[in-house]
Motif scaffolding. Structure first.
Motif, mmCIF file in Angstrom:
data_model
loop_
_atom_site.group_PDB
_atom_site.id
_atom_site.type_symbol
_atom_site.label_atom_id
_atom_site.label_comp_id
_atom_site.label_asym_id
_atom_site.label_seq_id
_atom_site.Cartn_x
_atom_site.Cartn_y
_atom_site.Cartn_z
ATOM 1 N N THR A 153 0.832 -1.198 0.000
ATOM 2 C CA THR A 153 0.000 0.000 0.000
ATOM 3 C C THR A 153 0.871 1.254 0.000
ATOM 4 O O THR A 153 1.691 1.449 0.891
ATOM 5 N N GLY A 154 0.694 2.067 -1.041
ATOM 6 C CA GLY A 154 1.433 3.320 -1.157
ATOM 7 C C GLY A 154 2.927 3.157 -1.291
ATOM 8 O O GLY A 154 3.680 4.113 -1.069
ATOM 9 N N GLY A 155 3.385 1.972 -1.685
ATOM 10 C CA GLY A 155 4.822 1.686 -1.659
ATOM 11 C C GLY A 155 5.670 2.590 -2.527
ATOM 12 O O GLY A 155 6.786 2.956 -2.153
ATOM 13 N N ARG A 156 5.169 2.967 -3.695
ATOM 14 C CA ARG A 156 5.989 3.783 -4.592
ATOM 15 C C ARG A 156 6.197 5.201 -4.063
ATOM 16 O O ARG A 156 7.040 5.941 -4.576
ATOM 17 N N HIS A 157 5.436 5.570 -3.045
ATOM 18 C CA HIS A 157 5.497 6.924 -2.507
ATOM 19 C C HIS A 157 6.116 6.975 -1.109
ATOM 20 O O HIS A 157 6.213 8.042 -0.518
ATOM 21 N N ALA A 158 6.546 5.826 -0.594
ATOM 22 C CA ALA A 158 7.005 5.753 0.796
ATOM 23 C C ALA A 158 8.438 6.251 0.947
ATOM 24 O O ALA A 158 9.267 6.135 0.037
ATOM 25 N N ASP A 159 8.710 6.785 2.128
ATOM 26 C CA ASP A 159 10.069 7.213 2.492
ATOM 27 C C ASP A 159 10.835 6.115 3.206
ATOM 28 O O ASP A 159 12.055 6.205 3.374
ATOM 29 N N GLY A 160 10.133 5.096 3.659
ATOM 30 C CA GLY A 160 10.758 3.979 4.342
ATOM 31 C C GLY A 160 9.810 2.802 4.388
ATOM 32 O O GLY A 160 8.604 2.945 4.161
#
Length: 391
Positions: A153-160
């Motif tokens: 979930t939301g992996g391409r936008h994560a900072d970590g």
């Protein structure tokens, strides 16, 4: 929005954001796009650091506040709220089980707006949380991550990322370890998109991750992720999800009631009609049941944490039950709203009350960590809870 949140006004700021998110929700859904503007608003408001202790620059909120904020955000955009709730789940694991050196560096970053994603799914085992196939490789100082996850979930936008993996090539599947990696420590490649019936804004496509991190990035004891899951990730996951689903359904009912009370309502929605009243009562009953059980479980987990006691068998049953009850009853409530509102108001995508979108979104609730799997687990746990300690 009035600026960075504090413990006292976090829910009020979430209520303000609810209106902003609602105005964007149709576009997020129609384009299946990650709600980047909404995440930026959450970051500016300080809500990504809701569970970060005040000593690390966060708000230091309790579980009741997490639940309340999730509900408010979900009344505006369920995709955004679920992304935020799952981020908060990851933060709780770092706060409670991260090494001192990791907490010292990472928690101030989260308070400033770093967004954390969860990597627990795996080809062949689906979303089963407590086991892993891919194994960590160990060197003197580092661990190497090579991981292929079909849903992040939301992996391409994560900072970590918080990633579950088998502790070593020689470990069994249940010897699972949770490890944290900064985005810049990984090579990331997308393996699938996210074109779904509902929850279209969560951008939960597949990712491959490869990289190395210091051993201090292991969260909890090596091979004993089960302890982290039972104490942190499962309680925060089920409370967060249930709060989001309830918030969406509650917001939908408020909008529908407003329409029924309006002079512009259709003639089929006469508030003086006993049939309309009876159907509203059944919808309200579904939501009251979820709300009462949610508050009861939040109180139970909060007390256990204050006392420093582990969550026992009955508490695990209650958490599983919360997730199943919330998934079933919120979907049923919105389905009943569609039936009451009728074809024109309830079923059209361009309706003033977006019940069609809420229905599609909430259909995912029973699939998001399958209710079937949880019911099997609850049945097994019931055999171990001979006193039948009910919530």
């Amino acid at each position: 929005m009035t600026g960075e949140a504090t413990l006292l006004d976090a829910t009020s700021i979430a209520r303000e954001l609810r209106t902003v998110f609602a105005a964007r929700a149709a576009e997020v859904d129609a384009t299946a796009s990650f709600p980047e503007e909404n995440l930026a608003d959450l970051r500016r408001a300080g809500l990504l650091g809701l569970l970060v202790p005040a000593t690390a620059g966060g708000i230091g909120a309790d579980l009741a506040t997490v639940s309340a904020v999730a509900g408010e955000l979900a009344a505006g955009c369920l995709s955004t709220a679920l992304v935020w709730a799952m981020h908060t789940q990851q933060v709780d694991a770092v706060v409670r089980f991260g090494s001192p050196s990791l907490r010292e560096v990472l928690l101030p970053r989260v308070a400033e707006g770093a967004y954390l994603a969860s990597v627990t799914t795996e080809h062949g085992k689906g979303g089963h949380l407590l086991s892993s196939d891919a194994a960590l490789s160990h060197s003197a100082d580092d661990v190497e991550i090579v991981r292929d996850a079909p849903v992040v979930t939301g992996g391409r936008h994560a900072d970590g990322f918080l990633v579950t993996m088998r502790d070593s090539p020689g470990a069994n599947q249940q010897e699972t370890t949770l490890v944290y990696a900064n985005r810049e420590q990984l090579e990331l490649s997308a393996t699938s998109g996210w074109d779904t019936l509902g929850m279209r804004g969560t951008a939960s496509g597949g990712l491959k991750l490869r990289g190395s991190v210091p051993k201090s990035h292991v969260i909890g004891a090596p091979g004993r992720f089960r302890e982290v899951a039972l104490d942190s990730m499962i309680p925060l996951g089920h409370i967060g999800w249930a709060s989001c689903w309830l918030g969406t359904a509650r917001g939908a009912l408020a909008a529908l009631v407003g329409h029924v009370r309006s002079p512009r309502r259709s003639k089929d929605l006469d508030p003086r009609s006993p049939l309309v009243a009876e159907r509203l009562a059944r919808i309200r009953t579904d939501l009251e049941i979820v709300s009462a059980y949610l508050h009861r479980v939040v109180d139970e987990v909060t007390r256990a944490r204050a006392d420093g006691t582990p969550l026992g068998t009955s508490a695990q049953i209650h958490l599983n039950t919360l997730k199943v009850v919330a998934a079933e009853h919120t979907y049923r409530a919105v389905d009943r709203m569609v039936q009451l509102a009728g074809l024109g108001l309830g079923y059209r995508r361009d309706s003033a009350v977006p019940l069609e979108r809420h229905l599609r979104d909430l259909r995912s609730a029973s699939l998001n960590y399958s209710d079937d799997r949880l019911l099997v687990a609850t049945g097994t746990l019931t055999l171990a809870d001979s006193d039948v300690r009910l919530a």
